[in-house]
Structure formats: structure tokens, C-alpha cells
Design an enzyme around this catalytic site. Structure first.
Site, PDB file in Angstrom:
ATOM      1  N   HIS A  24       0.958  -1.169   0.148  1.00  0.00           N
ATOM      2  CA  HIS A  24      -0.242   0.190   0.186  1.00  0.00           C
ATOM      3  C   HIS A  24       0.509   1.397  -0.069  1.00  0.00           C
ATOM      4  CE1 HIS A  24      -2.891  -2.555   2.050  1.00  0.00           C
ATOM      5  NE2 HIS A  24      -3.751  -2.331   0.585  1.00  0.00           N
TER       6      HIS A  24
ATOM      7  N   GLY B 243      -3.330  -1.894  -7.437  1.00  0.00           N
ATOM      8  CA  GLY B 243      -1.843  -3.441  -7.290  1.00  0.00           C
ATOM      9  C   GLY B 243      -1.568  -4.179  -8.270  1.00  0.00           C
TER      10      GLY B 243
ATOM     11  N   GLN C  41      -8.821  -7.405 -10.701  1.00  0.00           N
ATOM     12  CA  GLN C  41      -9.424  -6.241 -10.309  1.00  0.00           C
ATOM     13  C   GLN C  41      -8.191  -5.685 -10.874  1.00  0.00           C
ATOM     14  OE1 GLN C  41      -9.731  -4.850  -5.873  1.00  0.00           O
ATOM     15  NE2 GLN C  41      -8.268  -3.838  -6.058  1.00  0.00           N
TER      16      GLN C  41
ATOM     17  N   VAL D 265       4.165  -6.191  -4.614  1.00  0.00           N
ATOM     18  CA  VAL D 265       5.415  -5.852  -3.709  1.00  0.00           C
ATOM     19  C   VAL D 265       5.994  -6.894  -2.501  1.00  0.00           C
ATOM     20  CG1 VAL D 265       6.501  -4.635  -1.644  1.00  0.00           C
ATOM     21  CG2 VAL D 265       5.180  -3.433  -3.530  1.00  0.00           C
TER      22      VAL D 265
ATOM     23  N   LYS E 216      -0.889  -7.082  -7.886  1.00  0.00           N
ATOM     24  CA  LYS E 216      -1.333  -8.449  -7.192  1.00  0.00           C
ATOM     25  C   LYS E 216      -2.303  -9.246  -7.523  1.00  0.00           C
ATOM     26  CE  LYS E 216      -1.914  -9.334  -2.693  1.00  0.00           C
ATOM     27  NZ  LYS E 216      -2.944 -10.066  -2.380  1.00  0.00           N
ATOM     28  N   ASP E 217      -3.689  -7.589  -7.039  1.00  0.00           N
ATOM     29  CA  ASP E 217      -4.611  -8.450  -7.974  1.00  0.00           C
ATOM     30  C   ASP E 217      -4.626  -8.007  -9.556  1.00  0.00           C
ATOM     31  OD1 ASP E 217      -5.340  -8.734  -5.305  1.00  0.00           O
ATOM     32  OD2 ASP E 217      -5.645  -6.663  -4.440  1.00  0.00           O
TER      33      ASP E 217
ATOM     34  N   SER F  66      -2.347  -8.776   3.169  1.00  0.00           N
ATOM     35  CA  SER F  66      -3.305  -7.748   4.020  1.00  0.00           C
ATOM     36  C   SER F  66      -3.205  -9.508   5.320  1.00  0.00           C
ATOM     37  CB  SER F  66      -4.684  -7.249   4.975  1.00  0.00           C
ATOM     38  OG  SER F  66      -3.966  -5.632   3.741  1.00  0.00           O
ATOM     39  N   ARG F  67      -4.470 -10.419   4.027  1.00  0.00           N
ATOM     40  CA  ARG F  67      -4.283 -11.147   4.789  1.00  0.00           C
ATOM     41  C   ARG F  67      -3.751 -12.077   4.524  1.00  0.00           C
ATOM     42  NH1 ARG F  67      -8.839 -10.079   0.610  1.00  0.00           N
ATOM     43  NH2 ARG F  67     -10.874 -10.824   1.810  1.00  0.00           N
TER      44      ARG F  67
ATOM     45  N   GLN G 193     -18.170  -6.799  -1.433  1.00  0.00           N
ATOM     46  CA  GLN G 193     -17.131  -7.488  -1.846  1.00  0.00           C
ATOM     47  C   GLN G 193     -16.769  -8.883  -2.052  1.00  0.00           C
ATOM     48  OE1 GLN G 193     -13.820  -4.213  -2.081  1.00  0.00           O
ATOM     49  NE2 GLN G 193     -12.927  -6.551  -1.850  1.00  0.00           N
TER      50      GLN G 193
HETATM   51  O1  PAF Z   1      -7.947  -3.970  -3.353  1.00  0.00           O
HETATM   52  C1  PAF Z   1      -8.843  -3.839  -2.752  1.00  0.00           C
HETATM   53  O2  PAF Z   1      -8.462  -3.690  -1.149  1.00  0.00           O
HETATM   54  C2  PAF Z   1     -10.373  -3.217  -2.191  1.00  0.00           C
HETATM   55  O3  PAF Z   1     -11.071  -4.685  -3.671  1.00  0.00           O
HETATM   56  C3  PAF Z   1     -10.672  -2.403  -2.776  1.00  0.00           C
HETATM   57  C4  PAF Z   1     -10.011  -2.087  -4.451  1.00  0.00           C
HETATM   58  C5  PAF Z   1      -9.896  -1.465  -2.120  1.00  0.00           C
HETATM   59  C6  PAF Z   1     -11.907  -1.981  -3.519  1.00  0.00           C
HETATM   60  O4  PAF Z   1     -12.645  -1.891  -1.993  1.00  0.00           O
END
Ligand code: PAF
Length: 282
Positions: free
Chosen positions: A37, A147, A153, A176, A149-150, A186-187, A61
Site C-alpha cells: 500500500h 496493485g 481486479q 511488492v 497483485k490483484d 493484508s490476509r 465484495q
Molecule cells: O484491493 C482492495 O483492497 C479492494 O478491493 C478495493 C480496491 C479497495 C475496493 O474495496
């Protein structure tokens, strides 16, 4: 750093800043920040006059069976990390403020959301696209940083912005990693000490596929089998959710590696579901 928590305040503040001719870069987060982040905030700092970070664990989500209530949270640490990284405004609305009780409007990119994570999380990306659209409408950013990583997304958000002509530039930022190669997430906080020690094998399994591709292996099925074997040998307790070779733009599954492709994986380890990906080429 200014901390705002109501929709009225963030909307008013950002629209004042835009009227003054300031550019805004947004970093959307769900909190429990890590160095990944911070790298997004650092990038945002280079792009715009004002850096806004949102910190909101978006309920839409998460499926009812998922980890919404258990999602890790450390507001004080997040506040000092965002401030130290150069954030101007932290937006952290309470969940009840972000959605009307009778919220009924959704933003979706179904074609890109149906594979990869969408198979086990069919409503996830609709929640992501909807909250990101709401944040864009409230904050009016010129740039928004996400990022790699996702990867799914990021690809979906780029497509949503393109298709709906949203006036924001999406900036993808490199994944990263921890020193041992584990993708920061975070997980990762869900991992036990033993699981954490084994988790870097996910990255090593992907690097093994890159080596195979360089040595001429083009078959997706053979690459998947090699990844499954690597994980079974090195993290027997893990369960692969998916390993998939896809086109880097359309996310369409590929049977054969032609030039380059993204291999994306999700692996369950203990209470965590870990994502990683690699761009492989011949
Ligand atoms: O990647 C995330 O942390 C979440 O999916 C986001 C983009 C903040 C949307 O809630």
C-alpha cells in the site's frame, strides 16, 4: 493529514480542491496497510498535488461465507503509515454511511469477472466495481493507483473506466514482495508461523513455470500439472483454488503459450487464500 469520514465532507473537500485547480490521486484500500500500500501512496504522491487514501472494508465484495467480520484491522497503525507515506486526506467512512439500506445499483464487468477469482467469488468484482465507482464519484480523482497483485481486479477496473468513459487514469503498480518472495497481502496475517514459512513456495512454483516456458513448454495443462506437483511436494497442506494461464488484457484462458501470458493463482493455506501471478514468456 486530514481525516474525513462523512460522504458530504469528502465530496465538498475534493470538489473545493478541484476548483482550485489541484490534481488528485486516489489510493483505495481496505486498511491493514503494508509496504505494498505504501508503494501505491508513494506513486500517487509523484502523480498529483493531493493524495487521498480511502480506508474502507467494503461489505459488498464479501460473500456471506467470507471473512468480512474477521478482516484484520489496526486503525492507529494505518493512520501513522498513511501519514508517514505522504497522504493529504484519509477518507474512512463507516460501513453504514457508504451504502443506503436499499442500495440497488451495481457496476459489473461480467466478461472479465467470470474466470479466475470469479469462479469461487461470483459476486466479488461487482462489489469492487461498485465501491470503486462510488469512490471515484465522491473524490473525482485524476489518477487512481491499484496493485498488480490483484491482477484481475486491476484489469476489470481498467475496462470499467474505459467502457464507461470515467475521467480518471488507472495506474497499475508492481506487486511488492516480502524478502522471501511472498506477495504482500493484508490476509498474510491469517497465516500461522509454520504456514508463513511455507507460503513463499507459491512464488517459487510460479518461477518454476517461467523456467519451463523458457525451456519451450507451451502447454497450459502441463504448466498447471507442474504447479500442482510443486505445491503438493512443498506445501502439502495447501489447496489450489485455481492456476490459470490467461491473456494479459482480455483474461481469456489460453491453452497454449504463444508469446507472453499471465499465470494467475489462488491457493488456500490455513485460513488464508493467497493470490499471486507472473507474466511468463517463451
Ligand atoms: O484491493 C482492495 O483492497 C479492494 O478491493 C478495493 C480496491 C479497495 C475496493 O474495496
Amino acid at each position: 493529514m486530514e481525516i474525513l469520514s462523512t460522504l458530504e465532507d469528502i465530496k465538498k473537500r475534493c470538489s473545493e480542491l478541484k476548483k482550485q485547480g489541484k490534481t488528485i490521486a486516489l489510493v483505495p484500500t481496505m486498511g491493514f496497510l503494508h509496504a505494498g500500500h505504501v508503494s501505491l501512496i508513494t506513486k500517487a504522491r509523484q502523480l498529483a498535488d493531493i493524495v487521498v487514501v480511502s480506508r474502507f472494508v467494503n461489505p459488498t465484495q464479501f460473500a456471506p461465507t467470507e471473512d468480512l467480520d474477521a478482516y484484520p484491522n489496526d486503525p492507529e497503525r494505518d493512520h501513522s503509515m498513511t501519514a508517514n507515506a505522504g497522504t493529504d486526506i484519509l477518507f474512512e467512512p463507516p460501513a453504514a454511511a457508504m451504502y443506503y439500506a436499499d442500495h440497488a445499483t451495481w457496476v459489473e464487468v461480467p466478461e472479465l469477472a467470470k474466470g479466475l477469482c470469479g469462479i469461487t467469488r461470483p459476486t466479488h468484482f461487482r462489489g469492487v466495481c461498485t465501491v470503486v465507482t462510488k469512490l471515484f464519484n465522491l473524490i473525482q480523482p485524476d489518477f487512481a493507483c491499484f496493485g498488480e497483485k490483484d491482477y484481475q481486479q486491476l484489469t476489470i477496473i481498467r475496462r470499467m473506466v474505459r467502457d464507461l468513459n470515467m475521467p480518471v487514469e488507472i495506474v497499475g503498480c508492481p506487486l511488492v514482495r516480502e524478502e522471501d518472495g511472498l506477495a504482500m497481502s493484508s490476509r498474510n496475517a491469517y497465516l500461522t508461523k509454520e504456514e508463513r514459512a511455507l507460503a513463499p513456495h507459491i512464488r517459487k512454483g510460479l518461477l518454476h513455470l517461467q523456467d519451463m516456458a523458457k525451456q519451450g513448454e507451451c502447454s497450459a495443462q502441463k504448466l498447471y500439472a507442474a504447479f500442482a506437483e510443486y505445491i503438493a511436494d512443498n506445501i502439502p497442506a495447501a489447496r489450489i483454488d485455481y492456476v490459470s494461464m490467461v491473456d494479459e488484457d482480455s483474461l481469456a484462458p489460453l491453452e497454449t503459450l504463444k508469446d507472453r501470458a499471465v499465470v494467475a493463482v489462488a491457493v488456500y493455506l490455513g485460513k488464508a487464500r493467497l493470490l499471486d501471478n507472473i507474466l511468463i514468456s517463451k
